[in-house]
Design a protein around this motif. Structure first.
Motif, PDB file in Angstrom:
ATOM      1  N   ARG A 117       0.812  -1.217   0.000  1.00  0.00           N
ATOM      2  CA  ARG A 117       0.000   0.000   0.000  1.00  0.00           C
ATOM      3  C   ARG A 117       0.845   1.267   0.000  1.00  0.00           C
ATOM      4  NH1 ARG A 117      -4.491   2.144   4.496  1.00  0.00           N
ATOM      5  NH2 ARG A 117      -5.124   3.958   3.275  1.00  0.00           N
ATOM      6  N   PHE A 118       1.996   1.239   0.688  1.00  0.00           N
ATOM      7  CA  PHE A 118       2.744   2.463   0.924  1.00  0.00           C
ATOM      8  C   PHE A 118       4.113   2.453   0.237  1.00  0.00           C
ATOM      9  CE2 PHE A 118       0.050   2.024   4.784  1.00  0.00           C
ATOM     10  CZ  PHE A 118      -0.721   3.173   4.606  1.00  0.00           C
ATOM     11  N   LEU A 119       4.409   3.534  -0.457  1.00  0.00           N
ATOM     12  CA  LEU A 119       5.729   3.759  -1.018  1.00  0.00           C
ATOM     13  C   LEU A 119       6.529   4.581  -0.003  1.00  0.00           C
ATOM     14  CD1 LEU A 119       7.461   3.320  -3.605  1.00  0.00           C
ATOM     15  CD2 LEU A 119       6.707   5.587  -4.342  1.00  0.00           C
ATOM     16  N   VAL A 120       7.681   4.067   0.373  1.00  0.00           N
ATOM     17  CA  VAL A 120       8.533   4.712   1.368  1.00  0.00           C
ATOM     18  C   VAL A 120       9.620   5.491   0.630  1.00  0.00           C
ATOM     19  CG1 VAL A 120      10.049   4.344   3.353  1.00  0.00           C
ATOM     20  CG2 VAL A 120       8.064   2.845   2.989  1.00  0.00           C
ATOM     21  N   MET A 121       9.652   6.820   0.834  1.00  0.00           N
ATOM     22  CA  MET A 121      10.550   7.688   0.075  1.00  0.00           C
ATOM     23  C   MET A 121      11.487   8.453   1.014  1.00  0.00           C
ATOM     24  SD  MET A 121       8.260   9.274  -3.038  1.00  0.00           S
ATOM     25  CE  MET A 121       7.604  10.592  -1.998  1.00  0.00           C
ATOM     26  N   PRO A 122      12.700   7.952   1.225  1.00  0.00           N
ATOM     27  CA  PRO A 122      13.670   8.711   2.013  1.00  0.00           C
ATOM     28  C   PRO A 122      14.169   9.938   1.241  1.00  0.00           C
ATOM     29  CG  PRO A 122      14.245   6.365   1.879  1.00  0.00           C
ATOM     30  CD  PRO A 122      13.203   6.629   0.850  1.00  0.00           C
ATOM     31  N   SER A 123      14.436  11.019   1.974  1.00  0.00           N
ATOM     32  CA  SER A 123      15.004  12.229   1.378  1.00  0.00           C
ATOM     33  C   SER A 123      16.489  12.258   1.709  1.00  0.00           C
ATOM     34  CB  SER A 123      14.322  13.474   1.938  1.00  0.00           C
ATOM     35  OG  SER A 123      12.925  13.415   1.723  1.00  0.00           O
ATOM     36  N   LEU A 124      17.315  12.232   0.689  1.00  0.00           N
ATOM     37  CA  LEU A 124      18.745  12.039   0.896  1.00  0.00           C
ATOM     38  C   LEU A 124      19.391  13.157   1.705  1.00  0.00           C
ATOM     39  CD1 LEU A 124      21.192  10.266   0.338  1.00  0.00           C
ATOM     40  CD2 LEU A 124      21.481  11.426  -1.851  1.00  0.00           C
ATOM     41  N   LEU A 125      18.984  14.405   1.489  1.00  0.00           N
ATOM     42  CA  LEU A 125      19.655  15.525   2.158  1.00  0.00           C
ATOM     43  C   LEU A 125      18.951  15.988   3.434  1.00  0.00           C
ATOM     44  CD1 LEU A 125      20.908  17.706  -0.829  1.00  0.00           C
ATOM     45  CD2 LEU A 125      22.143  16.000   0.512  1.00  0.00           C
ATOM     46  N   SER A 126      17.632  16.055   3.441  1.00  0.00           N
ATOM     47  CA  SER A 126      16.927  16.527   4.638  1.00  0.00           C
ATOM     48  C   SER A 126      16.774  15.426   5.680  1.00  0.00           C
ATOM     49  CB  SER A 126      15.541  17.048   4.262  1.00  0.00           C
ATOM     50  OG  SER A 126      14.676  15.972   3.923  1.00  0.00           O
ATOM     51  N   SER A 127      16.903  14.170   5.265  1.00  0.00           N
ATOM     52  CA  SER A 127      16.749  12.984   6.111  1.00  0.00           C
ATOM     53  C   SER A 127      15.303  12.718   6.523  1.00  0.00           C
ATOM     54  CB  SER A 127      17.647  13.051   7.354  1.00  0.00           C
ATOM     55  OG  SER A 127      19.011  13.097   6.984  1.00  0.00           O
ATOM     56  N   ARG A 128      14.342  13.431   5.944  1.00  0.00           N
ATOM     57  CA  ARG A 128      12.945  13.066   6.154  1.00  0.00           C
ATOM     58  C   ARG A 128      12.634  11.772   5.408  1.00  0.00           C
ATOM     59  NH1 ARG A 128      12.598  18.563   5.000  1.00  0.00           N
ATOM     60  NH2 ARG A 128      12.090  19.814   6.855  1.00  0.00           N
ATOM     61  N   VAL A 129      11.662  11.042   5.920  1.00  0.00           N
ATOM     62  CA  VAL A 129      11.158   9.866   5.222  1.00  0.00           C
ATOM     63  C   VAL A 129       9.670  10.076   4.991  1.00  0.00           C
ATOM     64  CG1 VAL A 129      10.806   7.373   5.273  1.00  0.00           C
ATOM     65  CG2 VAL A 129      12.896   8.354   6.258  1.00  0.00           C
ATOM     66  N   TYR A 130       9.278  10.116   3.719  1.00  0.00           N
ATOM     67  CA  TYR A 130       7.870  10.277   3.362  1.00  0.00           C
ATOM     68  C   TYR A 130       7.253   8.911   3.095  1.00  0.00           C
ATOM     69  CZ  TYR A 130       8.940  15.236   2.731  1.00  0.00           C
ATOM     70  OH  TYR A 130       9.331  16.544   2.933  1.00  0.00           O
ATOM     71  N   VAL A 131       6.022   8.749   3.556  1.00  0.00           N
ATOM     72  CA  VAL A 131       5.258   7.530   3.315  1.00  0.00           C
ATOM     73  C   VAL A 131       4.043   7.912   2.483  1.00  0.00           C
ATOM     74  CG1 VAL A 131       4.071   5.569   4.344  1.00  0.00           C
ATOM     75  CG2 VAL A 131       6.041   6.602   5.521  1.00  0.00           C
ATOM     76  N   VAL A 132       3.911   7.295   1.311  1.00  0.00           N
ATOM     77  CA  VAL A 132       2.890   7.684   0.340  1.00  0.00           C
ATOM     78  C   VAL A 132       1.926   6.528   0.095  1.00  0.00           C
ATOM     79  CG1 VAL A 132       2.498   8.410  -2.053  1.00  0.00           C
ATOM     80  CG2 VAL A 132       4.437   9.342  -0.765  1.00  0.00           C
ATOM     81  N   ASP A 133       0.652   6.814   0.190  1.00  0.00           N
ATOM     82  CA  ASP A 133      -0.398   5.825  -0.100  1.00  0.00           C
ATOM     83  C   ASP A 133      -0.614   5.774  -1.610  1.00  0.00           C
ATOM     84  OD1 ASP A 133      -2.670   4.309  -0.398  1.00  0.00           O
ATOM     85  OD2 ASP A 133      -3.946   5.548   0.872  1.00  0.00           O
ATOM     86  N   THR A 134      -0.269   4.640  -2.210  1.00  0.00           N
ATOM     87  CA  THR A 134      -0.457   4.466  -3.652  1.00  0.00           C
ATOM     88  C   THR A 134      -1.615   3.527  -3.982  1.00  0.00           C
ATOM     89  OG1 THR A 134       1.052   2.577  -3.825  1.00  0.00           O
ATOM     90  CG2 THR A 134       2.024   4.774  -4.023  1.00  0.00           C
ATOM     91  N   ALA A 135      -2.152   2.858  -2.985  1.00  0.00           N
ATOM     92  CA  ALA A 135      -3.170   1.837  -3.247  1.00  0.00           C
ATOM     93  C   ALA A 135      -4.579   2.412  -3.359  1.00  0.00           C
ATOM     94  CB  ALA A 135      -3.138   0.768  -2.158  1.00  0.00           C
ATOM     95  N   THR A 136      -4.893   3.447  -2.578  1.00  0.00           N
ATOM     96  CA  THR A 136      -6.248   4.000  -2.606  1.00  0.00           C
ATOM     97  C   THR A 136      -6.593   4.522  -3.993  1.00  0.00           C
ATOM     98  OG1 THR A 136      -6.077   4.584  -0.268  1.00  0.00           O
ATOM     99  CG2 THR A 136      -7.785   5.699  -1.566  1.00  0.00           C
ATOM    100  N   ASP A 137      -5.668   5.253  -4.601  1.00  0.00           N
ATOM    101  CA  ASP A 137      -5.822   5.700  -5.982  1.00  0.00           C
ATOM    102  C   ASP A 137      -4.442   5.659  -6.636  1.00  0.00           C
ATOM    103  OD1 ASP A 137      -6.280   6.865  -8.424  1.00  0.00           O
ATOM    104  OD2 ASP A 137      -7.252   8.673  -7.648  1.00  0.00           O
ATOM    105  N   PRO A 149      13.162  13.915  10.683  1.00  0.00           N
ATOM    106  CA  PRO A 149      14.596  13.609  10.779  1.00  0.00           C
ATOM    107  C   PRO A 149      15.162  13.827  12.179  1.00  0.00           C
ATOM    108  CG  PRO A 149      14.247  15.666   9.584  1.00  0.00           C
ATOM    109  CD  PRO A 149      12.909  15.043   9.768  1.00  0.00           C
ATOM    110  N   THR A 150      14.573  14.747  12.945  1.00  0.00           N
ATOM    111  CA  THR A 150      15.048  14.973  14.312  1.00  0.00           C
ATOM    112  C   THR A 150      14.818  13.741  15.171  1.00  0.00           C
ATOM    113  OG1 THR A 150      14.538  17.332  14.106  1.00  0.00           O
ATOM    114  CG2 THR A 150      14.855  16.461  16.334  1.00  0.00           C
ATOM    115  N   GLU A 151      13.657  13.114  15.000  1.00  0.00           N
ATOM    116  CA  GLU A 151      13.362  11.889  15.749  1.00  0.00           C
ATOM    117  C   GLU A 151      14.311  10.763  15.344  1.00  0.00           C
ATOM    118  OE1 GLU A 151       9.696   8.738  16.641  1.00  0.00           O
ATOM    119  OE2 GLU A 151       9.478  10.289  15.093  1.00  0.00           O
ATOM    120  N   ILE A 152      14.573  10.654  14.045  1.00  0.00           N
ATOM    121  CA  ILE A 152      15.505   9.622  13.568  1.00  0.00           C
ATOM    122  C   ILE A 152      16.881   9.838  14.193  1.00  0.00           C
ATOM    123  CG2 ILE A 152      16.720   8.725  11.548  1.00  0.00           C
ATOM    124  CD1 ILE A 152      14.216   9.433   9.895  1.00  0.00           C
TER     125      ILE A 152
END
Length: 498
Positions: A117-137, A149-152
């Motif tokens: 359901r979810f595409l996991v997209m790490p951001s190389l420079l900011s260190s954020r990790v985005y989680v994207v729902d691709t299954a609903t649409d 990134p602060t929590e990581i």
């Protein structure tokens, strides 16, 4: 096997609808099975791709807009074929979206409750990790969660996330290239749980590699092997040959016990294996061999298990550097920045980002690759550019690169993705914004493009599809850089079989 996504994120009715939807449209799953396919060979009989997701970058281009995930229509029967049909901008500016992976893939095929359901997209420079729902649409993905990134950093000391794979446990594992200060010494492997909460590090304390980058695991051999790019404080500023001499770039493979996280062995690839980037085992989970592409020295290295159970390596394919004029160095490496393997393990494909060609090798005998196809799709040495190369006879020459739909091809071939049946190869041309600006300064101004290469899977051979051209230079917010590609139902660089 545990589910690779949380049951609490949506209702039982919603889960039922999603299971029906994802199994019926793009995952090729039979009833009461989990995501993906039972085997790599079965995956080759899956449905033809109709959509492809592309990470698109504004960071480093001078356009102060968020990076975005583009959805491209690759259905030749569609009126929007070869067009970006949806854009999902992330909430922040300056991320540098790069690679991505799934919350669940073919490694969980035996679990009927698991859903891709979810595409996991790490951001190389900011260190954020985005989680994207691709299954609903699938045609219009939506943002589901942002991992801060602060929590990581606070919980793991990790930063600069890169490669994401799902685990059969339901966790997500992401390689990280350093600490928040950009030191390679702080690199390791981040674990997120099935609801994308920071869980900790995967590797045992004191078992981090010298450098981080990509990784692949082969559970039947209880082994994971990771590769090594360099220190973020070096590569994030652009490529400097002095940094290689100063030891800020890698030349090793790290061999781990799987799933224990114990560093068992370090393979020194030597001067012929500088900057080992993408790494893949053969898809057949019983096989104990694979390849890694060494960018700077432009060599493919094969690794394999020996009779005593340890791992070794050998030079497999070498791309000769070319003597050139009007460039920063007297010789130009090919720069192998990406490669992949067909799902039947018959063919290996790689790119030479600077030279401008894509190659196809038959690897039915992995120890003896045979060149079967080659096509030129850009590069610094194409006719009309300032740089020329010298032949063995001392003659000045450049390569013929055709235009596609009236467009001169720009940049060099970088990320590639293969159709499940192995007959279509998609290619983008952005490596990393600061390196793009250094080697292809016009790319940020003109934007990336995506091509499709037709593949002869019988005799071997590559040819450009003249009817397919996605122009990221005409994006509504201005020219964008296009990097990695993913199919909604999984592909040969996202899915691992157990």
């Amino acid at each position: 096997m545990q589910s690779a996504t949380s049951h609490s994120t949506f209702s039982l009715e919603e889960r039922s609808d999603l299971i029906t939807h994802t199994m019926g449209e793009g995952n090729g799953c039979c009833a009461k099975k989990g995501p993906g396919y039972a085997s790599p060979i079965e995956a080759m009989s899956g449905p033809r791709e109709t959509l492809i997701y592309v990470t698109c970058v504004y960071n480093g281009t001078g356009i102060e807009k968020p990076d975005f995930l583009g959805t491209v229509d690759v259905d030749p029967n569609s009126p929007t074929y070869s067009q970006v049909i949806h854009r999902l901008p992330v909430p922040y500016v300056g991320d540098e979206l790069h690679h991505s992976g799934w919350n669940s893939c073919s490694s969980c095929h035996g679990d009927p409750t698991a859903i891709r359901r979810f595409l996991v997209m790490p951001s190389l420079l900011s260190s954020r990790v985005y989680v994207v729902d691709t299954a609903t649409d699938p045609r219009a993905p939506a943002l589901h969660k942002v991992v801060d990134p602060t929590e990581i950093a606070e919980k793991t000391g990790l930063a600069y996330p890169h490669t994401s794979h799902c685990l059969a446990s339901g966790d997500i594992m992401i390689s990280c290239l350093g600490d928040p200060q950009g030191n390679a010494k702080g690199n390791g492997f981040l674990l997120l749980d099935s609801e994308f909460n920071v869980k900790g590090r995967w590797e045992k304390p004191g078992h981090s590699p010298a450098f981080g980058y990509d990784y692949w695991y082969q559970p039947r051999h209880k082994t994971m092997i990771s590769s090594s790019w360099g220190a973020p404080c070096a590569f994030s500023k652009g490529f400097d040959l002095q940094h290689v001499k100063d030891g800020l770039y890698g030349r090793h493979l790290s061999v781990y016990s799987w799933p224990d996280g114990e560093l068992k062995q370090t393979l020194d690839l030597g001067d012929s294996g500088l900057l080992p980037l993408e790494i893949r085992f053969l898809h057949d989970p019983s096989k104990d061999t694979g390849f890694v592409g060494c960018a700077l020295t432009s060599n493919m290295v094969r690794f394999f298990k020996t009779a005593d159970g340890s791992w070794s390596h050998e030079l497999s394919i070498s791309v000769k550097p070319l003597k050139v004029k009007n460039w920063i160095l007297p010789e130009m490496p090919g720069l192998i920045t990406d490669f992949l393997l067909s799902l039947d393990d018959r063919y290996l494909y790689f790119v030479n980002w600077l030279h401008g060609d894509i190659r196809q090798y038959n690897i039915e005998d992995p120890a003896n690759p045979i060149l079967t196809g080659q096509v030129w799709v850009g590069g610094l040495l194409q006719k009309g550019s300032d740089v020329i190369y010298l032949t063995d006879d001392g003659e000045e020459a450049q390569f013929d690169v055709p235009s596609v739909k009236g467009n001169r091809l720009r940049g060099g071939p970088q990320m590639i993705q293969l159709s499940l049946d192995g007959k279509r190869l998609y290619v983008t041309n952005s490596l990393f914004s600061v390196w793009d600006n250094q080697f292809y300064p016009d790319l940020a101004k003109m934007g990336s493009h995506m091509l499709q290469i037709d593949v002869d899977t019988e005799k071997g051979g590559l040819s450009i599809n003249p009817d397919f051209f996605v122009d990221f230079g005409s994006e509504p917010d201005g020219p964008a850089l296009a990097h990695e590609m993913r199919y909604p139902g999984g592909d040969c660089t996202s899915d691992i079989w157990i």
